[in-house]
Design a protein around this motif. Structure first.
Motif, PDB file in Angstrom:
ATOM      1  N   LEU A 194       0.837  -1.199   0.000  1.00 52.05           N
ATOM      2  CA  LEU A 194       0.000   0.000   0.000  1.00 52.05           C
ATOM      3  C   LEU A 194       0.872   1.250   0.000  1.00 52.05           C
ATOM      4  CD1 LEU A 194      -2.723  -0.961   2.619  1.00 52.05           C
ATOM      5  CD2 LEU A 194      -2.823  -1.150   0.141  1.00 52.05           C
ATOM      6  N   SER A 195       2.057   1.138   0.589  1.00 55.41           N
ATOM      7  CA  SER A 195       2.998   2.241   0.691  1.00 55.41           C
ATOM      8  C   SER A 195       4.331   1.625   1.102  1.00 55.41           C
ATOM      9  CB  SER A 195       2.521   3.263   1.721  1.00 55.41           C
ATOM     10  OG  SER A 195       2.323   2.639   2.975  1.00 55.41           O
ATOM     11  N   LEU A 196       5.297   2.455   1.446  1.00 58.06           N
ATOM     12  CA  LEU A 196       6.590   1.926   1.870  1.00 58.06           C
ATOM     13  C   LEU A 196       6.501   1.150   3.176  1.00 58.06           C
ATOM     14  CD1 LEU A 196       8.974   4.954   1.135  1.00 58.06           C
ATOM     15  CD2 LEU A 196       8.708   2.861  -0.208  1.00 58.06           C
ATOM     16  N   ASP A 197       5.476   1.436   3.980  1.00 50.59           N
ATOM     17  CA  ASP A 197       5.438   0.863   5.331  1.00 50.59           C
ATOM     18  C   ASP A 197       4.226  -0.019   5.605  1.00 50.59           C
ATOM     19  OD1 ASP A 197       3.610   2.924   5.286  1.00 50.59           O
ATOM     20  OD2 ASP A 197       3.970   3.535   7.352  1.00 50.59           O
ATOM     21  N   GLU A 198       3.494  -0.410   4.586  1.00 48.80           N
ATOM     22  CA  GLU A 198       2.273  -1.176   4.822  1.00 48.80           C
ATOM     23  C   GLU A 198       1.957  -2.080   3.639  1.00 48.80           C
ATOM     24  OE1 GLU A 198      -2.263  -0.223   6.417  1.00 48.80           O
ATOM     25  OE2 GLU A 198      -1.018   1.369   5.602  1.00 48.80           O
ATOM     26  N   ALA A 199       1.438  -3.261   3.913  1.00 47.00           N
ATOM     27  CA  ALA A 199       1.083  -4.199   2.842  1.00 47.00           C
ATOM     28  C   ALA A 199       0.055  -5.206   3.334  1.00 47.00           C
ATOM     29  CB  ALA A 199       2.325  -4.937   2.339  1.00 47.00           C
ATOM     30  N   TYR A 200      -0.705  -5.736   2.376  1.00 44.83           N
ATOM     31  CA  TYR A 200      -1.596  -6.868   2.641  1.00 44.83           C
ATOM     32  C   TYR A 200      -0.882  -8.142   2.209  1.00 44.83           C
ATOM     33  CZ  TYR A 200      -5.635  -3.681   3.049  1.00 44.83           C
ATOM     34  OH  TYR A 200      -6.518  -2.702   3.440  1.00 44.83           O
ATOM     35  N   LEU A 201      -1.028  -9.213   2.997  1.00 45.37           N
ATOM     36  CA  LEU A 201      -0.510 -10.527   2.627  1.00 45.37           C
ATOM     37  C   LEU A 201      -1.641 -11.543   2.683  1.00 45.37           C
ATOM     38  CD1 LEU A 201       2.059  -8.944   3.787  1.00 45.37           C
ATOM     39  CD2 LEU A 201       2.993 -11.206   4.299  1.00 45.37           C
ATOM     40  N   ASP A 202      -1.792 -12.319   1.615  1.00 49.33           N
ATOM     41  CA  ASP A 202      -2.743 -13.433   1.622  1.00 49.33           C
ATOM     42  C   ASP A 202      -1.949 -14.696   1.935  1.00 49.33           C
ATOM     43  OD1 ASP A 202      -4.453 -15.559   1.070  1.00 49.33           O
ATOM     44  OD2 ASP A 202      -5.456 -14.504  -0.566  1.00 49.33           O
ATOM     45  N   VAL A 203      -2.176 -15.270   3.112  1.00 51.26           N
ATOM     46  CA  VAL A 203      -1.425 -16.457   3.533  1.00 51.26           C
ATOM     47  C   VAL A 203      -2.329 -17.689   3.621  1.00 51.26           C
ATOM     48  CG1 VAL A 203       0.378 -15.163   4.740  1.00 51.26           C
ATOM     49  CG2 VAL A 203      -1.700 -15.819   5.976  1.00 51.26           C
TER      50      VAL A 203
END
Length: 346
Positions: A91-100
């Protein structure tokens, strides 16, 4: 990540550890890009002016941003993510979604995976991270803020509805300050009150967003985690050292902004039909003016023609501190991830 920019600065400079710091500018035109948790106790937060930040916290230490360093750290964190799954949506340098759901470790517990990832980030990078774990992106996003800093929260499938019903409406992702106030006026203060409103009622008062609010409060959010996000728009903007009060001076600034935008459009090989002019006034109120064309454009000359029309569409209500141009309604069906670097005068 927890107070990412500020935490990087504190990690790299031992003198700053444990002290209230703000990444950004302290002068009359300065803006806070990030604040340490020590500073947040005094009401210092991102997007407020440096002057107000200093007023809230006289002991505040200002640090100039180092985006190259933040990108370097972010890249290391992204590599850790990909050790677990390739379904990573930054989403940005410091945030993300992970599908695990299916992951490289073969671990059926997303909660345990989140704890392991956070532990690795701390050990290998030296920074703390927080995580939210749930059945979809919407609930996971809200949960990620629940036990910050350096914590995590899991909302199990059978807990989703009760979790959302009890949640203050201002904590719903996608409900900003203006919408929050409007919901308060309509007697909506928590999720349960939002859930009690019909689809027709929400669409009447919030337009297209009404359907979104109607579904997410019921735990329905079908957006997939996409490893390459589809670009919705490309933008460039600039905050000025001195407020602009003349449209002639504004056009001069818009020419350079349009040139920067053209470079980004060409870099990502996209064009768009809708041009939007963003205006932020000296009192921090914001206005946007848009025009949609029957054809795609990416050339700065054509963009400027539309921007000039939008600029003179109506009189300015005050002097201007920021101007921006964005192009959306893009001509690509491919999945592209576009990073827009905003420019500030720190």
């Amino acid at each position: 990540m927890d107070a990412f920019y500020a935490s990087v600065e504190q990690m790299d400079n031992p003198f700053l550890r444990g002290k209230p710091i703000a990444v950004g500018g302290s002068d009359s035109r300065g803006v806070v890009a990030a604040a340490s948790y020590e500073a947040r106790k005094f009401g210092v937060r991102s997007a407020i002016s440096g002057v107000l930040a200093k007023k809230n916290c006289p002991e505040l230490i200002f640090v100039k941003p180092r985006f190259d360093r933040y990108k370097e750290i972010s890249s290391k964190i992204q590599k850790i993510f990909h050790d677990y799954t390739d379904l990573v949506e930054p989403l940005s340098l410091d945030e993300a979604y992970l599908d695990v759901t299916v992951n490289k470790k073969g671990n059926p517990s997303a909660t345990l995976l989140a704890a392991e990832i956070r532990q690795r980030i701390f050990k290998e990078v030296g920074l703390t991270a927080s995580a939210g774990i749930s059945i979809n992106k919407f609930v996971a996003k809200i949960a990620s803020d629940y036990n910050k800093p350096n914590g995590q929260k899991t909302v199990n499938p059978d807990e989703v509805i009760s979790f959302l019903e009890a949640l203050p409406i201002r904590k719903f992702h996608g409900v900003g300050k203006v919408t929050t106030e409007k919901m308060y006026q309509l007697g909506i203060f928590t999720g349960v009150e939002l859930k009690n409103k019909s689809l027709e009622f929400l669409e009447k008062h919030f337009g297209k967003s009404g359907a979104y609010y109607y579904h997410v409060v019921r735990g329905i959010h079908n957006s997939e985690v996409k490893s390459n996000r589809t670009a919705k728009s490309v933008a460039a903007e600039h905050t000025f050292d001195v407020n602009l009060s003349s449209e002639i001076f504004m056009m001069e600034k818009l020419e350079s902004i349009a040139a920067a935008l053209e470079k980004r459009l060409k870099k990502y090989d996209v064009a768009g039909k809708t041009v939007t002019l963003k205006i932020k006034y000296s009192d921090f109120t914001q206005q946007t003016r848009s025009k949609t064309l029957p054809y795609f454009i990416a050339d700065k000359v054509l963009i400027l023609e539309i921007v000039k029309e939008l600029l003179f569409q109506e009189r300015m209500k005050d002097s201007v501190r920021l101007l921006g141009i964005s192009v959306n309604n893009l001509n690509t069906e491919e999945k592209k991830f576009v990073v827009v670097q905003l420019k500030f005068d720190f």
